[in-house]
Design a protein around this motif. Structure first.
Motif, PDB file in Angstrom:
ATOM      1  N   PRO A  41       0.766  -1.314  -0.072  1.00 19.16           N
ATOM      2  CA  PRO A  41      -0.006   0.025  -0.136  1.00 19.16           C
ATOM      3  C   PRO A  41       0.933   1.023   0.112  1.00 19.16           C
ATOM      4  CG  PRO A  41      -0.052  -0.866   2.140  1.00 19.16           C
ATOM      5  CD  PRO A  41       0.701  -1.952   1.305  1.00 19.16           C
ATOM      6  N   SER A  42       2.181   0.993   0.350  1.00 16.82           N
ATOM      7  CA  SER A  42       3.017   2.382   0.223  1.00 16.82           C
ATOM      8  C   SER A  42       3.085   2.908  -1.209  1.00 16.82           C
ATOM      9  CB  SER A  42       4.222   2.043   0.530  1.00 16.82           C
ATOM     10  OG  SER A  42       4.376   1.507   2.176  1.00 16.82           O
ATOM     11  N   VAL A  43       3.267   4.361  -1.310  1.00 19.87           N
ATOM     12  CA  VAL A  43       3.435   4.796  -2.565  1.00 19.87           C
ATOM     13  C   VAL A  43       4.531   4.395  -3.347  1.00 19.87           C
ATOM     14  CG1 VAL A  43       3.837   7.053  -3.644  1.00 19.87           C
ATOM     15  CG2 VAL A  43       2.252   6.900  -1.647  1.00 19.87           C
ATOM     16  N   VAL A  44       5.896   4.277  -2.534  1.00 21.00           N
ATOM     17  CA  VAL A  44       7.094   3.753  -3.361  1.00 21.00           C
ATOM     18  C   VAL A  44       7.609   2.836  -2.169  1.00 21.00           C
ATOM     19  CG1 VAL A  44       9.482   4.424  -4.250  1.00 21.00           C
ATOM     20  CG2 VAL A  44       7.364   6.016  -4.509  1.00 21.00           C
ATOM     21  N   THR A  45       8.208   1.558  -2.762  1.00 20.29           N
ATOM     22  CA  THR A  45       8.873   0.637  -1.888  1.00 20.29           C
ATOM     23  C   THR A  45      10.019   0.046  -2.748  1.00 20.29           C
ATOM     24  OG1 THR A  45       7.397  -1.198  -2.406  1.00 20.29           O
ATOM     25  CG2 THR A  45       6.897   0.002  -0.556  1.00 20.29           C
ATOM     26  N   PHE A  46      11.198  -0.035  -2.133  1.00 18.75           N
ATOM     27  CA  PHE A  46      12.205  -0.909  -2.706  1.00 18.75           C
ATOM     28  C   PHE A  46      12.445  -2.089  -1.883  1.00 18.75           C
ATOM     29  CE2 PHE A  46      16.593  -1.992  -2.596  1.00 18.75           C
ATOM     30  CZ  PHE A  46      16.793  -2.112  -4.326  1.00 18.75           C
ATOM     31  N   LEU A  91      11.142  -2.765  -7.342  1.00 16.63           N
ATOM     32  CA  LEU A  91      10.853  -1.250  -7.099  1.00 16.63           C
ATOM     33  C   LEU A  91       9.377  -1.010  -7.579  1.00 16.63           C
ATOM     34  CD1 LEU A  91      11.531   1.547  -6.539  1.00 16.63           C
ATOM     35  CD2 LEU A  91      11.949   2.029  -8.827  1.00 16.63           C
ATOM     36  N   LYS A  92       8.649  -0.913  -6.315  1.00 20.38           N
ATOM     37  CA  LYS A  92       7.009  -0.615  -6.616  1.00 20.38           C
ATOM     38  C   LYS A  92       6.743   0.862  -6.285  1.00 20.38           C
ATOM     39  CE  LYS A  92       2.720  -0.085  -5.043  1.00 20.38           C
ATOM     40  NZ  LYS A  92       2.192   0.825  -3.976  1.00 20.38           N
ATOM     41  N   PHE A  93       6.058   1.474  -7.251  1.00 25.14           N
ATOM     42  CA  PHE A  93       5.559   2.841  -7.294  1.00 25.14           C
ATOM     43  C   PHE A  93       4.331   3.054  -7.576  1.00 25.14           C
ATOM     44  CE2 PHE A  93       7.922   2.071 -11.224  1.00 25.14           C
ATOM     45  CZ  PHE A  93       7.184   2.514 -12.196  1.00 25.14           C
ATOM     46  N   GLY A  94       3.549   3.907  -6.998  1.00 23.61           N
ATOM     47  CA  GLY A  94       2.183   4.268  -7.315  1.00 23.61           C
ATOM     48  C   GLY A  94       2.065   5.594  -7.965  1.00 23.61           C
ATOM     49  N   THR A 349      10.857   0.739  12.074  1.00 22.39           N
ATOM     50  CA  THR A 349      10.265   2.140  12.113  1.00 22.39           C
ATOM     51  C   THR A 349       9.250   1.940  11.016  1.00 22.39           C
ATOM     52  OG1 THR A 349      11.620   2.823  10.380  1.00 22.39           O
ATOM     53  CG2 THR A 349      12.519   3.203  12.397  1.00 22.39           C
ATOM     54  N   GLU A 350       8.450   3.069  10.778  1.00 22.69           N
ATOM     55  CA  GLU A 350       7.376   2.882   9.768  1.00 22.69           C
ATOM     56  C   GLU A 350       7.802   2.926   8.031  1.00 22.69           C
ATOM     57  OE1 GLU A 350       6.510   7.712   9.061  1.00 22.69           O
ATOM     58  OE2 GLU A 350       4.963   6.278  10.149  1.00 22.69           O
ATOM     59  N   ASN A 351       9.125   3.092   8.203  1.00 22.52           N
ATOM     60  CA  ASN A 351       9.803   3.413   6.933  1.00 22.52           C
ATOM     61  C   ASN A 351      10.696   1.830   6.389  1.00 22.52           C
ATOM     62  OD1 ASN A 351       9.775   6.458   7.680  1.00 22.52           O
ATOM     63  ND2 ASN A 351       8.876   5.904   5.760  1.00 22.52           N
ATOM     64  N   ILE A 398      14.858  -7.108   2.972  1.00 23.85           N
ATOM     65  CA  ILE A 398      14.657  -6.038   3.523  1.00 23.85           C
ATOM     66  C   ILE A 398      13.819  -5.059   2.681  1.00 23.85           C
ATOM     67  CG2 ILE A 398      16.722  -4.553   2.634  1.00 23.85           C
ATOM     68  CD1 ILE A 398      17.031  -3.225   5.412  1.00 23.85           C
ATOM     69  N   LYS A 399      12.949  -4.151   3.121  1.00 23.71           N
ATOM     70  CA  LYS A 399      12.000  -3.511   2.285  1.00 23.71           C
ATOM     71  C   LYS A 399      12.277  -1.964   3.079  1.00 23.71           C
ATOM     72  CE  LYS A 399       8.237  -4.878   0.685  1.00 23.71           C
ATOM     73  NZ  LYS A 399       6.732  -5.318   0.418  1.00 23.71           N
ATOM     74  N   VAL A 400      12.273  -1.049   2.253  1.00 25.45           N
ATOM     75  CA  VAL A 400      12.273   0.469   2.573  1.00 25.45           C
ATOM     76  C   VAL A 400      11.078   0.957   1.799  1.00 25.45           C
ATOM     77  CG1 VAL A 400      13.615   2.600   2.327  1.00 25.45           C
ATOM     78  CG2 VAL A 400      14.678   0.287   2.620  1.00 25.45           C
ATOM     79  N   LYS A 401      10.304   1.938   2.449  1.00 27.41           N
ATOM     80  CA  LYS A 401       9.107   2.418   2.192  1.00 27.41           C
ATOM     81  C   LYS A 401       9.272   3.797   2.154  1.00 27.41           C
ATOM     82  CE  LYS A 401       6.578   0.386   5.040  1.00 27.41           C
ATOM     83  NZ  LYS A 401       5.287   0.021   5.873  1.00 27.41           N
ATOM     84  N   PHE A 402       8.610   4.427   1.234  1.00 31.91           N
ATOM     85  CA  PHE A 402       8.369   5.982   0.912  1.00 31.91           C
ATOM     86  C   PHE A 402       7.147   6.615   1.121  1.00 31.91           C
ATOM     87  CE2 PHE A 402      12.522   4.637  -0.640  1.00 31.91           C
ATOM     88  CZ  PHE A 402      13.410   5.057   0.016  1.00 31.91           C
TER      89      PHE A 402
END
Length: 402
Positions: A41-46, A91-94, A349-351, A398-402
């Protein structure tokens, strides 16, 4: 049950369950295709993932059944599979409210067996290794429908597949190794549909991945380590070619919240491995068949079911059981397998999210030997048995969300 609690728990559990995928499936499958990150559901995730697999397959009662090239005096036992490491990055992006896209790299196919020159089946194989690189782009569009959302999925991928096979040509000479090197590439596409009700952490998806036509597979047949007979025939390294298609597949995945912070999930996948039977390779110079890769696979089926739980805002875990139907019809050791996987997700953390998963499984027993199909005989070089063996795997991501 509150919807917010259900959603938070479901998302954390999904991350845990994705920490481990099928470790040692049938055919040439190493990791298969996975587009779960598209639903984040995040806008951008790597995200990046590394999986290490240790299949402890052992051959026994090995016999050299082809005496035309001499009788082997090698051992009656051998290691049947090598450890391997598999990599994934996505890399996922909305784009706006209703469009999501995923760009990812994966290694869906692969196999590595290296029993060596000292076993009695060396005239069948001393080493074989197949690898793959898959570069994909997948997008989805969401529409409101009833209490949830309908998602239409589509995309394409470019795939490279290569590898080699080595075998002993003369049983009395362990240095007489023939080697076949091959490489091909091609394009594929995927299409699917999903329906989601976020309030209940419910999602059902059905995705089809097309076959990949590798076109003309090119390579070489190297007999330079054998004797001068091949030089007298016009050389000892020949260019060869052949054709093959990597299989198409269909996968159904279902998940749903069943209690606050609890999630049940399952999947069924069919893979068309039966299209890989006997693949001939021809000399470029005169079109004569030089050798073949005899597989005689049957279709593969993989069924998984599991349950996950969110313990608190930072930790969640899941456990699942998978059955994979073996694709062998008597020419390989890829029999049915069962394995249990466990995954955990930590969100400091949330990110940032870190996942760790592991599995233990059983590769069921069987035998390899002579097989007759459509009036032609295969597997005449060697025969052997194998028992119920273990497969172990460990995965971290590992996943980083923005």
């Amino acid at each position: 049950m509150t919807s917010k609690s259900m959603i938070r728990g479901a998302l954390a559990v999904l991350l845990a369950t994705s920490a481990f995928t099928a470790a040692h499936a049938g055919g040439l499958e190493e990791a298969g295709y996975n587009i779960d990150q598209l639903f984040d559901p995040s806008v951008v995730t790597f995200g990046g993932q590394v999986t290490y697999v240790h299949p402890d397959r052992k051959f026994k009662n090995v016999q050299d059944t082809d005496n035309t090239n001499g009788t082997s005096t090698g051992t009656s036992t051998a290691d049947g599979a090598e450890d391997y490491t598999n990599y994934y990055a996505g890399l996922k992006f909305g784009m706006g409210k209703n469009v999501d896209c995923l760009l990812d790299y994966s290694e869906p196919w692969g196999v590595h067996s290296n029993p060596g020159t000292a076993w009695a089946g060396a005239n069948d194989i001393t080493e074989i290794k197949i690898y793959s690189h898959n570069y994909a782009g997948t997008c989805s569009v969401k529409f409101d429908m009833g209490p949830g959302q309908l998602r239409l999925i589509g995309g394409g991928f470019y795939q490279e597949v290569g590898g080699f096979k080595e075998a002993m040509v003369y049983a009395a000479d362990p240095t007489s190794i023939g080697r076949l090197d091959l490489k091909g590439d091609g394009w594929g596409w995927r299409a699917g549909v999903a329906y989601e009700i976020p309030e209940y952490a419910m999602r059902a998806s059905l995705v089809y991945n097309s076959a990949v036509d590798l076109g003309t597979i090119s390579g070489t047949l190297d007999m330079s380590s054998v004797n001068s007979l091949y030089t007298a025939l016009g050389g000892n390294v020949w260019d060869v070619h052949g054709t093959a298609r990597m299989p198409d597949s269909v996968e159904l995945k279902v998940q749903s919240g069943i209690a606050p912070d609890w999630l049940a999930f399952g999947s069924v996948k069919w893979t068309d491995w039966s299209q890989l039977q006997s693949i001939p390779f021809y000399l470029n110079a005169n079109g004569v068949e030089a050798t073949s890769l005899d597989l005689l696979y049957r279709d593969g089926w993989t069924i998984t079911g599991g349950i996950g739980h969110k313990f608190n805002d930072q930790w969640s875990g899941a456990v699942s059981l998978t059955w994979d139907r073996g694709t062998t019809t008597g020419l390989s050791s890829q029999t049915d397998s069962w394995y249990m996987s466990v995954g955990t997700a930590w969100t400091p953390t949330e990110n940032v999210e870190w996942r760790l998963g592991g599995a233990i499984g059983i590769l069921t027993s069987g035998s390899v030997g002579e097989v007759t199909k459509n009036g032609k005989t295969y597997g005449e070089d060697a025969s052997y048995d194998f028992g119920n063996d273990l497969v172990l795997a460990l995965s971290t991501s590992i996943k980083v969300k923005f």
